[in-house]
Design a protein around this motif. Structure first.
Motif, PDB file in Angstrom:
ATOM      1  N   PHE A  81       0.982  -1.370  -0.073  1.00 39.90           N
ATOM      2  CA  PHE A  81       0.087   0.155   0.124  1.00 39.90           C
ATOM      3  C   PHE A  81       0.886   1.199  -0.095  1.00 39.90           C
ATOM      4  CE2 PHE A  81      -4.092   2.086   1.834  1.00 39.90           C
ATOM      5  CZ  PHE A  81      -4.809   1.593   0.813  1.00 39.90           C
ATOM      6  N   THR A  88       2.099   4.905  -0.515  1.00 39.45           N
ATOM      7  CA  THR A  88       1.486   6.282  -0.677  1.00 39.45           C
ATOM      8  C   THR A  88       2.597   7.468  -1.115  1.00 39.45           C
ATOM      9  OG1 THR A  88       0.339   5.723   1.511  1.00 39.45           O
ATOM     10  CG2 THR A  88       0.098   7.772   0.572  1.00 39.45           C
ATOM     11  N   THR A  94      -9.684   2.149   4.107  1.00 44.63           N
ATOM     12  CA  THR A  94      -9.766   0.930   4.658  1.00 44.63           C
ATOM     13  C   THR A  94     -10.378  -0.158   3.877  1.00 44.63           C
ATOM     14  OG1 THR A  94     -10.219   2.180   6.966  1.00 44.63           O
ATOM     15  CG2 THR A  94     -10.558  -0.123   6.938  1.00 44.63           C
ATOM     16  N   ARG A 103      -7.745  -1.004   1.502  1.00 48.69           N
ATOM     17  CA  ARG A 103      -6.408  -1.856   2.036  1.00 48.69           C
ATOM     18  C   ARG A 103      -6.788  -3.245   2.381  1.00 48.69           C
ATOM     19  NH1 ARG A 103      -3.640  -0.001   7.783  1.00 48.69           N
ATOM     20  NH2 ARG A 103      -5.610  -0.598   8.302  1.00 48.69           N
ATOM     21  N   ASP A 104      -7.992  -3.369   2.895  1.00 50.64           N
ATOM     22  CA  ASP A 104      -8.570  -4.715   3.214  1.00 50.64           C
ATOM     23  C   ASP A 104      -8.597  -5.462   1.668  1.00 50.64           C
ATOM     24  OD1 ASP A 104      -8.945  -4.015   5.564  1.00 50.64           O
ATOM     25  OD2 ASP A 104     -10.962  -3.802   5.510  1.00 50.64           O
ATOM     26  N   HIS A 128      -4.790  -6.246   0.530  1.00 47.02           N
ATOM     27  CA  HIS A 128      -4.128  -7.550   1.432  1.00 47.02           C
ATOM     28  C   HIS A 128      -5.093  -8.625   1.069  1.00 47.02           C
ATOM     29  CE1 HIS A 128      -2.642  -4.375   4.441  1.00 47.02           C
ATOM     30  NE2 HIS A 128      -1.802  -4.379   3.212  1.00 47.02           N
ATOM     31  N   PHE A 151      -2.768   4.743   7.356  1.00 46.24           N
ATOM     32  CA  PHE A 151      -2.802   3.608   6.053  1.00 46.24           C
ATOM     33  C   PHE A 151      -1.828   3.233   5.316  1.00 46.24           C
ATOM     34  CE2 PHE A 151      -7.193   5.438   7.087  1.00 46.24           C
ATOM     35  CZ  PHE A 151      -7.555   4.173   7.177  1.00 46.24           C
ATOM     36  N   ASP A 177       1.724   1.693   4.067  1.00 49.30           N
ATOM     37  CA  ASP A 177       2.723   0.724   4.175  1.00 49.30           C
ATOM     38  C   ASP A 177       4.132   1.299   4.112  1.00 49.30           C
ATOM     39  OD1 ASP A 177       0.614  -1.038   4.743  1.00 49.30           O
ATOM     40  OD2 ASP A 177       0.699  -2.351   2.813  1.00 49.30           O
TER      41      ASP A 177
END
Lengths: 250, 252
Positions: free
Chosen positions: A40, A42, A193, A196-197, A200, A219, A221
């Protein structure tokens, strides 16, 4: 994950990338970075720092004048082949939705790359694609809006439709340009969120830019702090210190 | 502000000069014209309603010509306009479609009708083909301009998933521009109905054929009947196209 992404340690790799829209007016100045699979990632920086340009260069939409970008193992300097292009998800800043079509129809566009037969031209999509499109909408919590035309949806709902379209495309990597900047803080956090879920869960890499520090810290990584075309900091969210952020925003 | 003033004065100057050139300020000529107008208008009333059955039939033929010509032209102008769109095709590629579009538009439908009278003979078929060709030139140009106005981000997003050009046309270009496309189509239909009413002058069928006959035989009362019929038709078309726009076009 697809074969192309699995075969390489990085989904995106940039080495000494320089880019200018007009000669010698450099927007990117020697950027080097790596995005690992499933990350993730950014990109953070003040407005006008060149975040959108960086994303477009990494996504192979712009070609750098100097340096080298490898996307899913393919160098982008001569333009990437169509089959690689199809494996790259890109959500533009204004989302790129067709306003007069329904949410479901917009999501279904994600499968056009693999459904190029005459049936789709008449609006007939295979049943499994329609089911998958509906699943993508459910995953983002807007299955009940599937039949609604996009111009009737709120900003947050549109954002979800754009993500769902990219999920149906099923790429190993998704680039998203400033795509929560029009939302209020809570909505933005909710969507990130969800993303991200999904990232993953499905092993998708997300590369996106934003400038809301709390969201980035919560958020990201991997974080790339970026100013005037230069990287100020590259690392995990925990390593990001207040003085660094201050310097970037100054 | 000063530039606006300059442009307006330039326009006014040009208007006055050209009107002078055309004899607009020749008072003797204008007053002679006025008395002619009185003479002429005395001969045009009352309209001769005896020709209504025959004129009605000619009017139907005129409408048929306009409808067929417009729809035929529309079918060709959509793909041609798409092929002429710079944002979808390379600049070197769009040259040919644009050349065809410009060439067909340069020649007015009346001249096209003359050409088709030579090719397919006298009658409404020549008129229909003439209108169709002109329609292609006019609509295709408007269409590629609409298509170029489609949000490039949407095009980029859909081409990015690997869609074909045909899919782009079907899922992005058509839904994004359908309103403008249909509303211009209605405008073109109105235009072609007016245009087709004079195509008969060159032997291309419809009500224009009788207009030409009555002008030559000085039967102005009959001519008035024809003009009134065309007026009714044009008013009807105004309402019809407004109705189509209100009922069938998307409201956003």
């Amino acid at each position: 994950m697809t074969k192309a992404a699995g075969a390489h340690p990085w989904v995106v790799q940039a080495e000494g990338v320089w880019f200018a829209y007009r000669e010698e007016n450099w927007v990117l100045r020697g950027i080097s970075l790596e995005v690992p699979p499933g990350a993730f990632f950014t990109v953070m920086g003040p407005s006008g720092a060149g975040k959108t340009t960086l994303l477009k260069v990494l996504a192979g939409l712009l070609r750098p004048q100097r340096g080298r970008v490898e996307l899913l193992g393919f160098p982008t300097d001569k333009g990437i082949p169509a089959e690689v292009r199809r494996q790259v998800g890109y959500i533009p800043q204004q989302l790129g939705l067709v306003r007069s079509l329904t949410a479901l129809e917009n999501v279904l566009m994600g499968c056009l790359g693999r459904q190029r037969g005459p049936g789709t031209l008449m609006g007939l999509f295979p049943k499994e694609e329609v089911e998958r499109a509906q699943e993508c909408l459910s995953l983002l919590g807007i299955a009940h809006k599937a039949g609604e035309r996009v111009y009737r949806l709120s900003g947050g709902e549109r954002q979800r439709v754009a993500i769902a379209r990219t999920l149906l495309q099923n790429p190993p990597i998704i680039f998203a340009d400033e795509f929560v900047s029009d939302l209020d803080f809570l909505r933005a956090a909710e969507i990130i969120t969800a993303m991200r879920d999904i990232a993953h869960q499905k092993g998708i890499s997300f590369v996106f830019n934003m400038h809301e520090l709390p969201l980035v810290q919560e958020f990201g990584d991997y974080i790339l702090l970026f100013k005037d075309g230069n990287i100020l900091h590259q690392g995990t969210a925990k390593e990001l210190t207040w003085p660094l952020v201050q310097e970037a925003l100054r | 502000m000063r530039r606006d003033l300059f442009v307006v004065s330039l326009l006014v100057l040009f208007l006055v000069l050209s009107l002078g050139q055309l004899g607009f300020f020749d008072l003797a000529r204008l007053s002679r014209g006025a008395s002619n107008l009185v003479l002429f208008s005395r001969e045009t009333v009352p309209p001769d309603l005896g020709i209504l059955p025959m004129a009605g039939q000619a009017l139907v033929e005129t409408v048929e010509m306009a409808m067929a010509g417009t729809i035929l032209g529309f079918f060709f102008s959509l793909p041609l306009g798409f092929l002429g769109t710079r944002s979808f095709f390379p600049a070197t590629f769009v040259v040919l479609p644009r050349l065809i579009i410009a060439a067909t538009r340069t020649i007015p439908s009346l001249l096209w009708a003359i050409l088709f009278v030579i090719i397919v003979g006298l009658g409404p078929l020549a008129g229909t083909l003439g209108l169709a060709v002109y329609t292609v030139g006019y609509l295709a140009k408007l269409y590629y301009e609409f298509f170029e106005g489609v949000d490039p981000e949407v095009v980029e997003a859909v081409m990015g998933v690997g869609a074909s050009k045909l899919q782009l046309a079907r899922f992005v270009v058509w839904p994004e521009t359908a309103n403008s496309i249909l509303s211009q189509l209605m405008f073109m239909l109105e235009y072609n109905i007016r245009a087709s009413s004079i195509l008969g002058l060159v032997g291309a069928g419809g009500i224009g054929f009788y207009m030409q006959v009555y002008i030559q035989t000085l039967e102005y009362q009959r001519l008035t009947t024809l003009l009134l019929l065309i007026l009714v038709l044009v008013i009807f078309m105004d309402y019809f196209s407004a109705w189509v726009r209100n009922h069938y076009l998307l409201v956003r």
